[in-house]
Design an enzyme around this catalytic site. Structure first.
Site, PDB file in Angstrom:
ATOM      1  N   CYS A  86       0.836  -1.207   0.000  1.00  0.00           N
ATOM      2  CA  CYS A  86       0.000   0.000   0.000  1.00  0.00           C
ATOM      3  C   CYS A  86       0.873   1.261   0.000  1.00  0.00           C
ATOM      4  O   CYS A  86       1.515   1.533  -0.996  1.00  0.00           O
ATOM      5  CB  CYS A  86      -0.973  -0.061   1.166  1.00  0.00           C
ATOM      6  SG  CYS A  86      -2.466   0.900   0.874  1.00  0.00           S
ATOM      7  N   HIS A 196      -3.604  -5.586   1.361  1.00  0.00           N
ATOM      8  CA  HIS A 196      -2.916  -5.817   2.642  1.00  0.00           C
ATOM      9  C   HIS A 196      -2.918  -7.298   3.012  1.00  0.00           C
ATOM     10  O   HIS A 196      -3.719  -7.726   3.850  1.00  0.00           O
ATOM     11  CB  HIS A 196      -3.607  -5.018   3.748  1.00  0.00           C
ATOM     12  CG  HIS A 196      -3.346  -3.562   3.689  1.00  0.00           C
ATOM     13  ND1 HIS A 196      -2.236  -2.975   4.259  1.00  0.00           N
ATOM     14  CD2 HIS A 196      -4.047  -2.557   3.126  1.00  0.00           C
ATOM     15  CE1 HIS A 196      -2.270  -1.661   4.047  1.00  0.00           C
ATOM     16  NE2 HIS A 196      -3.357  -1.380   3.357  1.00  0.00           N
ATOM     17  N   GLU A 198      -0.998  -8.841   4.926  1.00  0.00           N
ATOM     18  CA  GLU A 198      -0.643  -9.034   6.341  1.00  0.00           C
ATOM     19  C   GLU A 198      -1.872  -8.990   7.250  1.00  0.00           C
ATOM     20  O   GLU A 198      -1.792  -9.356   8.420  1.00  0.00           O
ATOM     21  CB  GLU A 198       0.390  -7.979   6.787  1.00  0.00           C
ATOM     22  CG  GLU A 198      -0.138  -6.574   7.049  1.00  0.00           C
ATOM     23  CD  GLU A 198      -0.381  -5.732   5.790  1.00  0.00           C
ATOM     24  OE1 GLU A 198      -0.391  -6.300   4.678  1.00  0.00           O
ATOM     25  OE2 GLU A 198      -0.580  -4.510   5.925  1.00  0.00           O
TER      26      GLU A 198
HETATM   27  N1  LIG Z   1      -3.323   1.914   3.716  1.00  0.00           N
HETATM   28  C1  LIG Z   1      -2.435   2.623   3.049  1.00  0.00           C
HETATM   29  O1  LIG Z   1      -1.246   2.342   3.060  1.00  0.00           O
HETATM   30  C2  LIG Z   1      -2.921   3.869   2.356  1.00  0.00           C
HETATM   31  C3  LIG Z   1      -1.904   4.478   1.446  1.00  0.00           C
HETATM   32  C4  LIG Z   1      -2.185   5.918   1.088  1.00  0.00           C
HETATM   33  N2  LIG Z   1      -2.199   6.746   2.261  1.00  0.00           N
HETATM   34  C5  LIG Z   1      -3.495   5.992   0.337  1.00  0.00           C
HETATM   35  O2  LIG Z   1      -4.495   6.272   0.939  1.00  0.00           O
HETATM   36  O3  LIG Z   1      -3.522   5.719  -0.836  1.00  0.00           O
END
Ligand SMILES: NC(=O)CC[C@H](N)C(=O)O
Length: 222
Positions: A86, A196, A198
């Protein structure tokens, strides 16, 4: 197996990544701070998700320029596996360690939900414990996950098997070109993905679809 987690101000998925790596590898990862210029000898480096530096300028743009990222680049050049999840993916792209760009979601809205991912290439160090074409579940939570690459880069990524994860079954949450959810670099040792994994590694999470990614990367038995 030893791992390290990169910490930057504003990341908020670092504890999730540390917990997942501790459970899967059997030992707590080392942590490296943004100003660290060296990373210990490890089998895997992870850059977690969140909102490094408040997502100012562009997501990951400031984090990518912190001293620790030079150390990550050096390790990556030596073949050490690196995973960016992410915001970690955004940082790797901003650092030039992965091609393309992550733009604002097509909906212009933050998306937090579960998606389905197709294993587009099971022949990578990150996906060898999955089956080709297998569809797994994964949470996503982002507002800038809309992957884009120019035609030449895209043709190379597709042609060389560098597209590793694709949003499946109409679950593309952000408008990413070719439904791309995750890619590897040309050497195959740097992975960036918006979902994600994880957060789906044990029964308490409601499933363990993401676990094989870390087991693959750490060279553990399936
Ligand atoms: N959960 C995250 O890592 C979000 C990544 C980034 N802040 C976005 O909103 O795109």
């Amino acid at each position: 197996m030893k791992s390290a987690v990169v910490l930057l101000p504003g990341l908020n998925r670092d504890r999730d990544m540390i917990a997942a790596l501790t459970k899967i590898s059997g030992q707590a990862p080392a942590t490296v701070w943004q100003t660290d210029t060296e990373i210990p000898d490890v089998d895997l480096i992870a850059i977690p998700g969140g909102f490094s530096f408040g997502d100012y300028l562009r997501c990951g743009a400031i984090g990518a320029r912190m001293p620790v990222m030079r150390a990550v680049a050096e390790k990556a050049a030596k073949g050490v596996p690196v995973i960016g999840v992410c915001n970690g993916f955004q940082i790797l792209v901003e650092a030039g360690l992965l091609p393309g760009a992550l733009m604002r979601n097509a909906s212009l809205k933050f998306v937090c939900r579960q998606v389905k991912l197709e294993i587009a290439n099971a022949n990578t160090m990150f996906t060898r414990h999955y089956q080709p074409g297998q569809v797994i579940r994964s949470p996503v939570a982002h507002h800038d996950g809309n992957y884009f690459a120019d035609a030449e880069t895209l043709a190379r990524l597709e042609g060389e098997g560098q597209v590793v994860f694709r949003y499946a079954e109409g679950t593309n949450p952000n408008g990413s070109i070719n439904d791309i959810a995750g890619i590897v670099n040309d050497k195959g040792n740097v992975l960036g993905l918006m979902p994600h994994p994880e957060n789906l590694i044990e029964a308490a999470h409601g499933g363990n679809d993401g676990r094989a990614l870390f087991e693959s990367a750490l060279g553990l038995a399936a």
